[in-house]
Design a protein around this motif. Structure first.
Motif, PDB file in Angstrom:
ATOM      1  N   ASN A  28      -6.764  23.176  -5.078  1.00 11.78           N
ATOM      2  CA  ASN A  28      -6.076  23.999  -4.355  1.00 11.78           C
ATOM      3  C   ASN A  28      -5.863  25.411  -4.982  1.00 11.78           C
ATOM      4  OD1 ASN A  28      -5.700  22.858  -1.922  1.00 11.78           O
ATOM      5  ND2 ASN A  28      -3.908  21.647  -2.606  1.00 11.78           N
ATOM      6  N   LEU A  29      -6.160  25.412  -6.123  1.00 13.29           N
ATOM      7  CA  LEU A  29      -6.079  26.665  -6.623  1.00 13.29           C
ATOM      8  C   LEU A  29      -7.560  27.273  -6.893  1.00 13.29           C
ATOM      9  CD1 LEU A  29      -4.018  25.927 -10.033  1.00 13.29           C
ATOM     10  CD2 LEU A  29      -3.549  27.835  -8.460  1.00 13.29           C
ATOM     11  N   GLY A  30      -8.540  26.760  -5.844  1.00 16.60           N
ATOM     12  CA  GLY A  30      -9.708  27.469  -5.708  1.00 16.60           C
ATOM     13  C   GLY A  30     -10.832  27.176  -6.808  1.00 16.60           C
ATOM     14  N   LEU A  31     -10.677  26.005  -7.541  1.00 17.07           N
ATOM     15  CA  LEU A  31     -11.457  25.434  -8.626  1.00 17.07           C
ATOM     16  C   LEU A  31     -12.185  24.390  -8.303  1.00 17.07           C
ATOM     17  CD1 LEU A  31      -9.213  26.293 -11.597  1.00 17.07           C
ATOM     18  CD2 LEU A  31     -11.127  27.512 -11.024  1.00 17.07           C
ATOM     19  N   LEU A  67     -13.953  21.491 -16.999  1.00 17.56           N
ATOM     20  CA  LEU A  67     -14.948  22.519 -16.741  1.00 17.56           C
ATOM     21  C   LEU A  67     -15.052  22.741 -15.343  1.00 17.56           C
ATOM     22  CD1 LEU A  67     -17.436  24.280 -17.448  1.00 17.56           C
ATOM     23  CD2 LEU A  67     -18.932  22.380 -16.875  1.00 17.56           C
ATOM     24  N   VAL A  68     -14.386  23.834 -14.907  1.00 21.36           N
ATOM     25  CA  VAL A  68     -14.382  24.331 -13.518  1.00 21.36           C
ATOM     26  C   VAL A  68     -15.092  25.339 -12.968  1.00 21.36           C
ATOM     27  CG1 VAL A  68     -11.904  23.206 -13.359  1.00 21.36           C
ATOM     28  CG2 VAL A  68     -12.077  25.412 -14.243  1.00 21.36           C
ATOM     29  N   GLN A  69     -15.208  25.605 -11.821  1.00 23.02           N
ATOM     30  CA  GLN A  69     -15.985  26.729 -11.230  1.00 23.02           C
ATOM     31  C   GLN A  69     -15.181  27.653 -10.135  1.00 23.02           C
ATOM     32  OE1 GLN A  69     -19.575  25.990  -8.997  1.00 23.02           O
ATOM     33  NE2 GLN A  69     -20.576  27.816 -10.305  1.00 23.02           N
ATOM     34  N   TYR A  70     -14.891  28.569 -10.243  1.00 23.29           N
ATOM     35  CA  TYR A  70     -13.961  29.352  -9.122  1.00 23.29           C
ATOM     36  C   TYR A  70     -15.036  29.660  -7.789  1.00 23.29           C
ATOM     37  CZ  TYR A  70     -10.820  32.413  -6.560  1.00 23.29           C
ATOM     38  OH  TYR A  70      -9.742  33.028  -5.651  1.00 23.29           O
ATOM     39  N   SER A  71     -14.354  29.200  -6.588  1.00 25.07           N
ATOM     40  CA  SER A  71     -15.209  29.181  -5.445  1.00 25.07           C
ATOM     41  C   SER A  71     -15.238  30.474  -4.548  1.00 25.07           C
ATOM     42  CB  SER A  71     -14.874  27.959  -4.425  1.00 25.07           C
ATOM     43  OG  SER A  71     -13.623  28.249  -4.509  1.00 25.07           O
ATOM     44  N   LEU A  72     -14.269  31.309  -4.987  1.00 27.53           N
ATOM     45  CA  LEU A  72     -14.190  32.308  -3.977  1.00 27.53           C
ATOM     46  C   LEU A  72     -14.758  33.909  -4.649  1.00 27.53           C
ATOM     47  CD1 LEU A  72     -10.782  32.075  -2.645  1.00 27.53           C
ATOM     48  CD2 LEU A  72     -12.683  31.272  -1.632  1.00 27.53           C
ATOM     49  N   SER A  92      -3.541  25.214   0.177  1.00 32.06           N
ATOM     50  CA  SER A  92      -4.882  26.368  -0.137  1.00 32.06           C
ATOM     51  C   SER A  92      -4.460  27.740  -0.316  1.00 32.06           C
ATOM     52  CB  SER A  92      -5.749  25.928   1.275  1.00 32.06           C
ATOM     53  OG  SER A  92      -5.082  26.089   2.426  1.00 32.06           O
ATOM     54  N   PHE A  93      -2.925  28.161  -0.092  1.00 32.62           N
ATOM     55  CA  PHE A  93      -2.657  29.248  -0.232  1.00 32.62           C
ATOM     56  C   PHE A  93      -2.812  29.728  -1.622  1.00 32.62           C
ATOM     57  CE2 PHE A  93      -0.333  28.700   3.679  1.00 32.62           C
ATOM     58  CZ  PHE A  93      -0.671  29.970   4.268  1.00 32.62           C
ATOM     59  N   ASN A  94      -2.799  28.684  -2.708  1.00 34.24           N
ATOM     60  CA  ASN A  94      -2.838  29.156  -4.041  1.00 34.24           C
ATOM     61  C   ASN A  94      -4.234  29.444  -4.334  1.00 34.24           C
ATOM     62  OD1 ASN A  94      -0.296  28.205  -4.294  1.00 34.24           O
ATOM     63  ND2 ASN A  94      -0.816  25.882  -4.742  1.00 34.24           N
ATOM     64  N   ARG A  95      -5.490  29.213  -3.807  1.00 32.99           N
ATOM     65  CA  ARG A  95      -6.527  29.889  -3.965  1.00 32.99           C
ATOM     66  C   ARG A  95      -6.464  31.637  -4.480  1.00 32.99           C
ATOM     67  NH1 ARG A  95     -10.202  28.191   0.897  1.00 32.99           N
ATOM     68  NH2 ARG A  95      -8.185  28.291   1.845  1.00 32.99           N
TER      69      ARG A  95
END
Length: 204
Positions: free
Chosen positions: A43-46, A70-75, A104-107
């Motif tokens: 929900n933070l977009g990761l 290991l994360v990837q930002y989607s936006l 999902s606002f947290n993105r």
């Protein structure tokens, strides 16, 4: 670190892609369930690409668990880790401790560089719109805000100009507000869908 509290580190390794990041969680006593952590990150977009847990045993027998994500930002293809590190860690902690909602606002934390309180503001307005029978769902509003990140950041800026305590001169406030509002309205020319445009104008 007190029992139950989280330590964390959000960073990028030099050899990794601009939108790939590392997030470490430190927790004393027991391993953290991934089913609790991953929804917050998503929900933070990761997007979580991988996770490795490590246990460290202290001399007194206490366990410290380290979760290395290991994360990837989607936006966005790239984010400034220097600018968003504190915002991200504060937001994760706020969600984890139940002070902020996990949705999902947290993105917008990473993309718009907004803190969790500013995002709570946008969420509250979305729910007020529902109460006054604005015919667009909360989930659609969240998607719209995340689709047009710069406009969403401008909405928060507009709010702080209108209601912030930094202004002593109301004439200056009025002029700054009019200029910011005009710039925001001009930016809506790039909004493609009618319902998206309606959403932003209702926020204004």
């Amino acid at each position: 670190q007190a029992p139950g509290e989280l330590g964390m580190s959000f960073y990028r390794e030099l050899e990794e892609a601009p939108n790939q990041l590392r997030f470490k969680l430190f927790h004393r006593g027991n391993i953290l369930p991934l089913s609790d952590v991953i929804p917050v990150l998503e929900n933070l977009g990761l997007r979580v690409l991988g996770e490795h847990p490590y246990e460290i045993i202290r001399r007194d027998g206490q366990s410290i668990w380290i979760h290395n994500f290991l994360v990837q930002y989607s936006l966005s293809d790239s984010i400034s880790i220097v600018d968003v590190k504190g915002l991200f860690q504060d937001s994760f902690r706020a969600v984890w401790q139940g002070m902020a909602e996990n949705d999902s606002f947290n993105r917008l934390v990473l993309g718009a560089q907004l803190g969790w309180k500013d995002i709570a503001l946008l969420r509250a307005y979305a729910r007020y719109m529902k109460q006054i029978r604005f015919g667009i769902s909360e989930s659609y509003i969240a998607e719209t805000l995340c689709h047009y990140i710069p406009i969403s950041a401008s909405l928060v800026k507009l709010f702080h100009i209108r209601f912030g305590l930094d202004y002593r001169d109301e004439d200056t406030r009025s002029k700054d507000f009019a200029a910011a509002e005009a710039a925001l309205i001009d930016s809506l020319e790039g909004v493609s869908q009618l319902n998206e445009d309606r959403t932003f104008r209702r926020y204004v």
